[in-house]
Design an enzyme around this catalytic site. Structure first.
Site, PDB file in Angstrom:
ATOM      1  CB  SER A  77      -4.765   5.953   4.204  1.00 12.48           C
ATOM      2  OG  SER A  77      -4.554   4.390   4.795  1.00 12.48           O
ATOM      3  CE  LYS A 147      -0.835   3.488   2.982  1.00 13.19           C
ATOM      4  NZ  LYS A 147      -1.786   4.540   3.434  1.00 13.19           N
TER       5      LYS A 147
END
Length: 293
Positions: A77, A147
Site C-alpha cells: 500500500s 500511511k
C-alpha cells in the site's frame, strides 16, 4: 646523580625486600608483617556474559519503548516509497515532547477500529514474541498500519474524480511519491472532509492498492485517525541494506498557503485583541462624562 642511574659498580644493586611500603605486595605472596595476601582474580568472561546480556536486553527494551522501534512492511500500500518486507525505524521520542504528526510524514498507527478486522495476523513462536517485545524484531501480532499524513486537525481535504487532492483549497503535487501510473483518487473520490482537531487524514502512496481513510468514512471519525493512536513517524528504511534511505516530507507539503485556514484566523484574532482596549477606553470616557454631568 640522576635518579635511576647506575653507580658504576659491577655488583648488582641491592633492593630491600619488604620495605614496608603500604599496599605493595611481596613477590613471595606474603605481606611485610608476615601475613599472607590473596590476589583477587578478575571474573571470567563466561561469568560476566549473563550480566552483559541482561544489560543489553534492558537497553533494547528502553530504546524500543522511548526512542525507536522497528516495523515490518506487510503490504504494497505504500509503494514505491516502501516495499513489502522493508524494515523501517519509527521515531517514538518526539511524541513524548508533545510533537504532533505533520502533513507529508509517513506514520505508523494502531488500528483505529475496523480497519484490519478482516486481516489475519500470523502466530509467532515464543522466540519471536520475546524478540519483538524487547524491540529486536518487528512485531507480527500487533495490528498496526503505515500511511502518509495528508491533512491534520483543522484542515479541509478533498479529492474529486480526475482531480488532485486539495488541502485547504491548495492542490498537492503528489507525482513525486505516489505509485507510478496511479491517479490521485479516481478509485475513491472523497470530500470535502473537515478534519477534527487531534485527528489526521491518511492515504497510502499506492493509491489504487490502499484501504486508507477514504475507505473508512462510515466509521466514527469519518476515516480520520486520532493522534493518540499514532506510534510515531517512520524516519528511515533500515533493511534491506540496498534499500537504505531516509523518509523526508515531500516539498509539495511546504507550499505557501497550505496553512491558509489557520493563518486567516490570526489577523481576525489580532484585530479583536487590538480593538478591545479602544472599546474599554471609549466606555470609560462616556461613563466619566455622564458622571460629571
Amino acid at each position: 646523580m640522576a635518579v635511576g642511574a647506575r653507580s658504576g659498580h659491577d655488583e648488582p644493586e641491592d633492593r630491600p625486600v619488604g620495605d614496608g611500603v603500604p599496599g605493595e605486595a611481596e613477590s613471595d605472596g606474603h605481606s611485610a608483617d608476615g601475613g599472607s595476601t590473596a590476589v583477587k582474580k578478575p571474573r571470567s568472561f563466561w561469568k560476566e556474559l549473563p550480566l552483559l546480556i541482561g544489560i543489553a536486553l534492558i537497553l533494547a527494551l528502553l530504546i524500543k519503548t522511548f526512542l525507536v522501534q522497528a516495523f515490518s512492511i506487510p503490504s504494497d500500500s505504500m509503494q514505491n516509497t516502501l516495499q513489502r518486507g522493508d524494515r523501517v525505524l519509527v521515531d517514538k521520542l518526539t511524541p513524548w515532547f508533545g510533537s504532533e504528526p505533520e502533513r507529508g510524514e509517513v506514520v505508523v498507527f494502531h488500528d483505529p477500529g475496523g480497519w484490519l478486522e478482516d486481516t489475519a495476523t500470523p502466530e509467532p513462536n515464543a522466540v519471536q514474541k520475546f524478540l519483538s517485545f524487547i524491540g529486536l524484531m518487528p512485531s507480527a501480532e500487533e495490528k498496526d498500519l503505515i500511511k502518509r499524513v495528508i491533512a491534520i486537525g483543522g484542515d479541509t481535504v478533498e479529492c474529486k474524480k480526475n482531480g488532485p487532492v486539495t488541502v485547504n483549497g491548495k492542490a498537492l503535487d503528489d507525482k513525486s511519491f505516489i505509485f507510478e501510473g496511479n491517479s490521485a483518487c479516481d478509485d475513491e473520490p472523497f470530500g470535502p472532509i473537515h478534519v477534527p482537531e487531534g485527528r489526521i487524514w491518511v492515504m497510502g502512496d499506492h493509491r489504487q492498492n490502499s484501504l486508507d481513510s477514504r475507505y473508512h468514512q462510515e466509521l466514527p471519525g469519518q476515516g480520520t485517525v486520532s493522534t493518540d493512536e499514532v506510534v510515531g513517524r517512520a524516519i528511515v528504511i533500515a533493511w534491506p541494506v540496498n534499500r537504505w534511505a531516509t523518509l523526508p516530507v515531500p516539498s509539495t507539503f511546504d507550499q505557501p498557503g497550505l496553512n491558509a485556514a489557520a493563518s486567516a484566523a490570526v489577523p481576525g484574532a489580532l484585530g479583536v485583541a487590538g480593538a478591545l482596549p479602544l472599546v474599554f477606553w471609549r466606555r470609560r470616557r462616556l461613563t466619566a462624562g455622564r458622571t460629571a454631568g
